[in-house]
Design a protein around this motif. Structure first.
Motif, PDB file in Angstrom:
ATOM      1  N   VAL A 136      -1.580   8.312  10.195  1.00  0.00           N
ATOM      2  CA  VAL A 136      -1.671   8.514   8.576  1.00  0.00           C
ATOM      3  C   VAL A 136      -2.228   7.102   8.827  1.00  0.00           C
ATOM      4  CG1 VAL A 136      -1.144   8.615   6.656  1.00  0.00           C
ATOM      5  CG2 VAL A 136       0.088  10.181   8.874  1.00  0.00           C
ATOM      6  N   PRO A 137      -3.908   6.596   7.998  1.00  0.00           N
ATOM      7  CA  PRO A 137      -4.258   5.674   7.720  1.00  0.00           C
ATOM      8  C   PRO A 137      -2.893   5.015   6.955  1.00  0.00           C
ATOM      9  CG  PRO A 137      -5.722   7.251   6.973  1.00  0.00           C
ATOM     10  CD  PRO A 137      -4.125   7.815   7.460  1.00  0.00           C
ATOM     11  N   LYS A 138      -2.926   3.276   6.717  1.00  0.00           N
ATOM     12  CA  LYS A 138      -1.406   2.568   6.321  1.00  0.00           C
ATOM     13  C   LYS A 138      -2.434   2.213   4.999  1.00  0.00           C
ATOM     14  CE  LYS A 138       1.686   2.023  10.242  1.00  0.00           C
ATOM     15  NZ  LYS A 138       2.214   1.041  11.187  1.00  0.00           N
ATOM     16  N   GLY A 139      -2.199   1.941   3.663  1.00  0.00           N
ATOM     17  CA  GLY A 139      -2.656   1.237   2.628  1.00  0.00           C
ATOM     18  C   GLY A 139      -2.413  -0.472   3.298  1.00  0.00           C
TER      19      GLY A 139
END
Length: 147
Positions: A136-139
């Motif tokens: 999951v792409p991290k913000g």
């Protein structure tokens, strides 16, 4: 004064008719709640190990040759088939309880996985499927610019 006896059976007729109609609908429509009754499905464990999911399924009597696994981004479908022993050369059955036939089970996954990196092993009647999760792409935290 005339006393009239109540006919309780007649008063229950509308209730009886309603119940009969419900059962008639269930049988005639074959509602989804009755589909799949009596089908054997393997017991499973779904384990979340952080970066991957692990599915363990009990499949006694099966071999890798008569199983199939379909992995999608958000689910796994396990299927298989065991043939009935028809030719019994030495004796006859006194008790016959072992099951045979085919099954299919869909296991929904809470998050997406990478189907191309999935792998499976089979040992002592237990199928184990390793399913790496999609990262999951991290913000990031934005700095607020001021003039």
């Amino acid at each position: 004064m005339v006393l009239m006896r109540r006919d309780y059976w007649r008063e229950l007729n509308p209730l009886r008719e309603t119940i009969n109609n419900i059962f008639d609908e269930l049988v005639s429509r074959r509602l989804p709640i009755f589909q799949g009754w009596g089908e054997w499905k393997p017991s499973i464990d779904l384990i979340d190990k952080g970066v991957q999911y692990v599915i363990r399924a009990d499949l006694p009597g099966y071999s890798p040759e008569n199983m199939r696994i379909q992995v999608q981004e958000n689910s796994v479908i396990i299927g298989g088939e065991v043939q009935e022993e028809k030719d019994l050369k030495d004796g006859e059955f006194q008790v016959k309880e072992r099951s045979f036939g085919s099954f299919s089970r869909t296991i929904p996954l809470p998050t997406q996985i990478k189907p191309e990196e999935a792998r499976a092993t089979f040992k002592n009647g237990v199928l184990e499927i390793i399913l790496p999760k999609v990262e999951v792409p991290k913000g990031r935290i934005l700095e607020i610019e001021t003039d």
